[in-house]
Scaffold this motif. Structure first.
Motif, PDB file in Angstrom:
ATOM      1  N   GLU A  78       0.799  -1.497   0.129  1.00 12.79           N
ATOM      2  CA  GLU A  78      -0.065  -0.143  -0.381  1.00 12.79           C
ATOM      3  C   GLU A  78       1.316   1.442  -0.062  1.00 12.79           C
ATOM      4  O   GLU A  78       1.740   1.243   0.788  1.00 12.79           O
ATOM      5  CB  GLU A  78      -0.857   0.107   1.336  1.00 12.79           C
ATOM      6  N   LEU A  79       0.313   2.175  -0.658  1.00  3.99           N
ATOM      7  CA  LEU A  79       0.917   4.049  -0.897  1.00  3.99           C
ATOM      8  C   LEU A  79       0.144   4.319  -0.046  1.00  3.99           C
ATOM      9  O   LEU A  79      -0.943   4.441   0.018  1.00  3.99           O
ATOM     10  CB  LEU A  79       0.943   4.348  -1.615  1.00  3.99           C
ATOM     11  N   VAL A  80       1.189   4.407   1.141  1.00  2.00           N
ATOM     12  CA  VAL A  80       0.741   5.560   3.071  1.00  2.00           C
ATOM     13  C   VAL A  80       0.948   6.972   2.846  1.00  2.00           C
ATOM     14  O   VAL A  80       2.213   6.789   3.133  1.00  2.00           O
ATOM     15  CB  VAL A  80       0.588   4.439   3.796  1.00  2.00           C
ATOM     16  N   ALA A  81      -0.186   7.353   3.236  1.00  3.27           N
ATOM     17  CA  ALA A  81      -0.289   9.293   2.921  1.00  3.27           C
ATOM     18  C   ALA A  81      -0.482  10.189   4.104  1.00  3.27           C
ATOM     19  O   ALA A  81      -1.550   9.509   4.719  1.00  3.27           O
ATOM     20  CB  ALA A  81      -0.521  10.027   1.961  1.00  3.27           C
ATOM     21  N   PRO A  82       0.020  11.266   4.925  1.00  2.48           N
ATOM     22  CA  PRO A  82      -0.956  11.368   5.513  1.00  2.48           C
ATOM     23  C   PRO A  82      -2.332  11.562   4.785  1.00  2.48           C
ATOM     24  O   PRO A  82      -2.943  12.540   4.015  1.00  2.48           O
ATOM     25  CB  PRO A  82      -0.026  13.117   5.910  1.00  2.48           C
ATOM     26  N   ALA A  83      -2.348  12.488   6.480  1.00  3.38           N
ATOM     27  CA  ALA A  83      -4.341  11.797   6.025  1.00  3.38           C
ATOM     28  C   ALA A  83      -4.786  13.674   5.437  1.00  3.38           C
ATOM     29  O   ALA A  83      -5.545  14.358   4.678  1.00  3.38           O
ATOM     30  CB  ALA A  83      -5.247  11.965   6.863  1.00  3.38           C
ATOM     31  N   SER A  84      -3.752  14.114   5.926  1.00  7.54           N
ATOM     32  CA  SER A  84      -3.915  15.724   5.640  1.00  7.54           C
ATOM     33  C   SER A  84      -3.247  16.766   4.367  1.00  7.54           C
ATOM     34  O   SER A  84      -3.284  17.576   3.818  1.00  7.54           O
ATOM     35  CB  SER A  84      -3.034  16.923   6.894  1.00  7.54           C
ATOM     36  N   ALA A 129       1.779   9.752   9.407  1.00 11.94           N
ATOM     37  CA  ALA A 129       0.920  10.074  10.259  1.00 11.94           C
ATOM     38  C   ALA A 129       0.764  11.979  10.953  1.00 11.94           C
ATOM     39  O   ALA A 129      -0.044  12.986  10.897  1.00 11.94           O
ATOM     40  CB  ALA A 129       0.261   9.714  11.592  1.00 11.94           C
ATOM     41  N   ARG A 130       2.208  12.326  10.478  1.00 10.83           N
ATOM     42  CA  ARG A 130       2.534  13.844  10.989  1.00 10.83           C
ATOM     43  C   ARG A 130       2.813  14.834  10.092  1.00 10.83           C
ATOM     44  O   ARG A 130       3.558  15.746  10.580  1.00 10.83           O
ATOM     45  CB  ARG A 130       3.694  13.789  12.392  1.00 10.83           C
ATOM     46  N   PRO A 158       3.417  -2.963   3.686  1.00 11.49           N
ATOM     47  CA  PRO A 158       2.115  -4.079   3.692  1.00 11.49           C
ATOM     48  C   PRO A 158       0.925  -3.718   4.364  1.00 11.49           C
ATOM     49  O   PRO A 158       0.807  -3.209   5.176  1.00 11.49           O
ATOM     50  CB  PRO A 158       3.299  -5.287   4.189  1.00 11.49           C
ATOM     51  N   ARG A 159      -0.410  -4.941   4.020  1.00 14.71           N
ATOM     52  CA  ARG A 159      -1.384  -3.811   3.952  1.00 14.71           C
ATOM     53  C   ARG A 159      -1.164  -4.408   5.832  1.00 14.71           C
ATOM     54  O   ARG A 159      -1.580  -3.336   6.424  1.00 14.71           O
ATOM     55  CB  ARG A 159      -2.343  -4.666   3.883  1.00 14.71           C
ATOM     56  N   TYR A 160      -1.296  -5.052   6.356  1.00 16.81           N
ATOM     57  CA  TYR A 160      -1.466  -5.460   8.014  1.00 16.81           C
ATOM     58  C   TYR A 160      -0.184  -4.459   8.904  1.00 16.81           C
ATOM     59  O   TYR A 160      -0.862  -4.583  10.114  1.00 16.81           O
ATOM     60  CB  TYR A 160      -1.000  -6.897   8.078  1.00 16.81           C
ATOM     61  N   ALA A 161       0.876  -4.092   8.147  1.00 20.00           N
ATOM     62  CA  ALA A 161       1.159  -2.985   9.242  1.00 20.00           C
ATOM     63  C   ALA A 161       0.398  -1.980   9.253  1.00 20.00           C
ATOM     64  O   ALA A 161       0.421  -1.551   9.880  1.00 20.00           O
ATOM     65  CB  ALA A 161       2.888  -3.087   8.425  1.00 20.00           C
ATOM     66  N   ARG A 162       0.359  -1.672   8.167  1.00 22.07           N
ATOM     67  CA  ARG A 162      -1.627  -0.416   8.063  1.00 22.07           C
ATOM     68  C   ARG A 162      -2.002  -0.356   9.069  1.00 22.07           C
ATOM     69  O   ARG A 162      -2.784   0.195   9.743  1.00 22.07           O
ATOM     70  CB  ARG A 162      -1.298   0.413   6.879  1.00 22.07           C
ATOM     71  N   LEU A 163      -2.727  -1.681   8.787  1.00 20.78           N
ATOM     72  CA  LEU A 163      -3.933  -1.978   9.571  1.00 20.78           C
ATOM     73  C   LEU A 163      -3.465  -1.819  11.239  1.00 20.78           C
ATOM     74  O   LEU A 163      -4.120  -2.063  11.774  1.00 20.78           O
ATOM     75  CB  LEU A 163      -4.141  -4.033   9.545  1.00 20.78           C
ATOM     76  N   ASP A 170      -6.807   7.474  11.900  1.00 21.06           N
ATOM     77  CA  ASP A 170      -7.500   9.216  11.219  1.00 21.06           C
ATOM     78  C   ASP A 170      -6.622   9.393  10.822  1.00 21.06           C
ATOM     79  O   ASP A 170      -7.179  10.808   9.633  1.00 21.06           O
ATOM     80  CB  ASP A 170      -8.476   8.925  11.830  1.00 21.06           C
ATOM     81  N   SER A 171      -5.000   9.719  10.943  1.00 21.92           N
ATOM     82  CA  SER A 171      -4.203  10.415  10.980  1.00 21.92           C
ATOM     83  C   SER A 171      -3.374   9.664   9.246  1.00 21.92           C
ATOM     84  O   SER A 171      -2.986  10.405   8.822  1.00 21.92           O
ATOM     85  CB  SER A 171      -3.371  10.385  12.032  1.00 21.92           C
ATOM     86  N   ILE A 172      -3.566   9.000   8.853  1.00 21.10           N
ATOM     87  CA  ILE A 172      -3.506   8.714   7.629  1.00 21.10           C
ATOM     88  C   ILE A 172      -4.334   7.908   6.319  1.00 21.10           C
ATOM     89  O   ILE A 172      -5.627   7.888   7.025  1.00 21.10           O
ATOM     90  CB  ILE A 172      -2.284   7.305   7.428  1.00 21.10           C
ATOM     91  N   GLN A 173      -3.813   8.169   5.298  1.00 25.51           N
ATOM     92  CA  GLN A 173      -4.542   7.496   4.097  1.00 25.51           C
ATOM     93  C   GLN A 173      -3.988   6.531   3.026  1.00 25.51           C
ATOM     94  O   GLN A 173      -2.850   6.600   2.884  1.00 25.51           O
ATOM     95  CB  GLN A 173      -5.557   8.627   3.342  1.00 25.51           C
ATOM     96  N   VAL A 174      -5.323   6.186   2.785  1.00 24.31           N
ATOM     97  CA  VAL A 174      -3.964   5.204   1.486  1.00 24.31           C
ATOM     98  C   VAL A 174      -4.585   5.416   0.302  1.00 24.31           C
ATOM     99  O   VAL A 174      -5.792   5.361   0.217  1.00 24.31           O
ATOM    100  CB  VAL A 174      -4.253   3.338   1.709  1.00 24.31           C
TER     101      VAL A 174
END
Length: 291
Positions: free
Chosen positions: A164-170, A228-229, A237-242, A248-252
């Motif tokens: 997964e590509l994970v970025a800040p929710a902001s 998140a900051r 990998p997805r399970y690390a994100r889960l 709420d502070s991150i987005q995929v």
């Protein structure tokens, strides 16, 4: 090592309180009972004070009684460990990558809370270390993203795990330029994972090495904290994100294709899995499949 038959005779003598009753209880002659005690006393010194209608243990006798109890307890532990009758007693050793490990760890602890006879032993490690640990029988079970080609290893599919590509929710991520602007949070597997995923998401772009790094950590449980900051994006990998506690502070960021790895369950093929290992794997598989 002390003769087990002599120890059984000593325990029976102590419980029965007389040579006559001990002999009857063990279906031995009194001479045989006396011989067994004499053999022990030749090695350990006086064990009994013989009084009319009473036997009293000496300090050496009490020490031998404690030893007999320890031997009996060890015998029971060994039988339980080797027994196939009780799925919920004994040790489970699992070595696995950190991502799936973060998700499995609380599940394993919950199983142990529900079944206090279980002992859960878990280690996070890279694929090459996982294979070696299972081959050397340091861990009964392993999970690995690389399917081993070794006749000594039994392999079965456990689950699949997307990258997964994970970025800040902001942040609003609409293009490659957005990724280059916010920067990259690096970790030991990030560049290999990033090359695989970003080449599918953004074909024709320069690649992960062209994006500035805004941080690095080798602890998988901490990789998403800088994301998140708002300090950058990462590939995980997805399970690390889960397993991250502040979703709420991150987005995929979804892409046009799913890039995923198969996680393989491995164990030594020369001997069967213990019944408790089979049961734990079935429980974990059910829980993982529901995520």
């Amino acid at each position: 090592m002390l003769n087990p038959q002599w120890l059984r005779t000593f325990l029976a003598l102590r419980d029965q309180g007389s040579f006559t009753r001990c002999a009857e209880h063990l279906d031995l002659t009194q001479a045989a009972v006396s011989q067994h005690v004499r053999k022990l006393e030749e090695q350990l010194g006086p064990l009994l004070i013989r009084r009319p209608r009473q036997l009293e243990l000496t300090p050496a006798g009490h020490a031998l009684l404690d030893y007999c109890r320890e031997v009996g307890a060890a015998d029971q532990r060994l039988r339980r460990k080797l027994s196939e009758a009780d799925d919920t007693y004994g040790e489970i050793g699992l070595i696995c990558p950190g991502s799936i490990g973060l998700v499995l760890h609380p599940m394993m602890l919950a199983l142990q809370q529900e079944n206090p006879g279980l002992i859960m032993r878990q280690r996070f490690a890279p694929d090459n270390e996982i294979l070696q640990a299972v081959l050397e029988n340091r861990y009964e079970l392993g999970l690995t993203a690389l399917k081993p080609d070794d006749q000594r290893i039994s392999v079965s599919r456990f689950t699949e795990e997307p990258l997964e590509l994970v970025a800040p929710a902001s942040e609003r991520i609409n293009s490659w330029e957005d990724l280059a602007r916010i920067g990259f949070i690096d970790h030991p597997d990030a560049r290999a994972m990033g090359s695989r995923l970003l080449s599918r998401y953004y074909p024709g772009e320069k690649g992960i090495d062209s994006i500035p790094s805004h941080g690095f950590t080798n602890q998988i449980s901490m990789i998403l904290e800088p994301v998140a900051r708002g300090l950058g994006f990462t590939i995980l990998p997805r399970y690390a994100r889960l397993a991250f506690q502040r979703p709420d502070s991150i987005q995929v960021i979804d892409g046009p294709v799913l890039v995923k790895d198969t996680l393989w369950l491995i164990h030594r093929s020369e001997w069967p899995l213990s019944s408790r290992a089979k049961w734990v794997i079935e429980e974990l598989s059910l829980q993982v499949s529901s995520l």
